[in-house]
Design a protein around this motif. Sequence first.
Motif, PDB file in Angstrom:
ATOM      1  N   SER A  48       0.850  -1.196   0.000  1.00 44.16           N
ATOM      2  CA  SER A  48       0.000   0.000   0.000  1.00 44.16           C
ATOM      3  C   SER A  48       0.883   1.242   0.000  1.00 44.16           C
ATOM      4  N   ILE A  49       0.314   2.359  -0.470  1.00 49.33           N
ATOM      5  CA  ILE A  49       0.999   3.646  -0.431  1.00 49.33           C
ATOM      6  C   ILE A  49       0.188   4.609   0.422  1.00 49.33           C
ATOM      7  N   ASP A  50       0.798   5.730   0.730  1.00 52.02           N
ATOM      8  CA  ASP A  50       0.160   6.722   1.596  1.00 52.02           C
ATOM      9  C   ASP A  50      -1.223   7.112   1.065  1.00 52.02           C
ATOM     10  N   ASN A  51      -2.241   6.996   1.928  1.00 52.57           N
ATOM     11  CA  ASN A  51      -3.624   7.273   1.499  1.00 52.57           C
ATOM     12  C   ASN A  51      -4.256   8.425   2.269  1.00 52.57           C
ATOM     13  N   THR A  52      -3.424   9.255   2.892  1.00 50.40           N
ATOM     14  CA  THR A  52      -3.946  10.351   3.717  1.00 50.40           C
ATOM     15  C   THR A  52      -4.865  11.269   2.921  1.00 50.40           C
ATOM     16  N   GLN A  53      -4.411  11.661   1.734  1.00 55.83           N
ATOM     17  CA  GLN A  53      -5.213  12.581   0.922  1.00 55.83           C
ATOM     18  C   GLN A  53      -6.522  11.942   0.489  1.00 55.83           C
ATOM     19  N   GLN A  54      -6.481  10.677   0.130  1.00 50.64           N
ATOM     20  CA  GLN A  54      -7.687   9.989  -0.333  1.00 50.64           C
ATOM     21  C   GLN A  54      -8.702   9.827   0.808  1.00 50.64           C
ATOM     22  N   LEU A  55      -8.176   9.530   2.025  1.00 57.09           N
ATOM     23  CA  LEU A  55      -9.077   9.397   3.173  1.00 57.09           C
ATOM     24  C   LEU A  55      -9.751  10.726   3.503  1.00 57.09           C
ATOM     25  N   ALA A  56      -8.965  11.809   3.444  1.00 55.83           N
ATOM     26  CA  ALA A  56      -9.526  13.123   3.754  1.00 55.83           C
ATOM     27  C   ALA A  56     -10.589  13.522   2.739  1.00 55.83           C
TER      28      ALA A  56
END
Length: 342
Positions: free
Chosen positions: A108-116
């Motif tokens: 997996s890759i960083d999903n911070t933006q997608q979660l927000a």
Amino acid sequence: MDDRSLIEERNRKRRRKRTRRIVIVAVIAAVIAGVAVAVSIREETVPETGPVVRETRVISNTYTQVIDVSGYVEPYDTQETKFRSTGAVTGVFVKEGDRVLKGDLLASIDNTQQLASLQDIRDQIEEAKLNGSERELALLRLRETSAENSLDYTNLYAAFDGEVASVDVSEEDYFEAGDSVITIVDRSKLKATVEIDEIDMQYVRLGQEADLVFEARPDIVVKATVSYIPMLGRYTSQGIGVADVELLIEDPPEGIMPGFTFEGTLEAEEDVTMLLVPQNAITRGRGGSQTVDVKRADGTIETVSIRTEYLGEGLSELLSGNLNEGDILVYETRSQLGGFML
């Protein structure tokens, strides 16, 4: 034929690059030796100079069609996993050699933006339920689905049960969308693509068995079946029409890996009968036309148009034309030969 005989046969035919009808060659050799087929000659006029009228016959032979094949095996299925989003890698959950099941999370890759983004849309949906219109709510639902997909694109999943063949990613690496990072293979079966000559394709059927011998395991014969026949053939740089036929090995023996090479044979399910015409009796005309003179039962001579394929050593296979086994063919020659003539 037992495994030892098949292996010996393979060694005799080793390194040949193109399929060919090996039994036909054997038939021709037998004809030349005079043990399989002889062409009768009857001399009707015997001048010392001038034409001599001779007779020969259309003959038939039944043989088993064998097609040589060669190539290399591949995994039954291969998945080159690629991130569909850009970012830093936050997790790698497999290593080379691991067994995985369909749907397993690989990385997996960083999903911070997608979660927000997803959370913001869901908040708007809740507000629209209270104060918005049906049209606005429907639009937000579509945006929610798109955001959920974007979130899912930050994860890599196995598409089938298999093994991890390679891992080219580590935590904290940065990847662009579309970069390949992990390869999954299914080696429970193996497949191979073999090139079949257009002449031999008439003898190839789905489910037909092939006997293969590998360099890695020369002590055994591996069974395969024809699993795919293409709708279209292709034209090689040598000017030959071929079809790329797929073979499947259901239960590969130990020691056979993707990339290993083989040689083998496909055997026709039914015996093949061909009509043979001596070359001497064929008259060639303009544009490659071919004819023979046939002596009918009442003694009359009829000229028949035919099409043949030359097999070598004075014999041709009849491909088309109104000829039957035993038909008497007459032709002229200026040289008198005793005994048998081809």
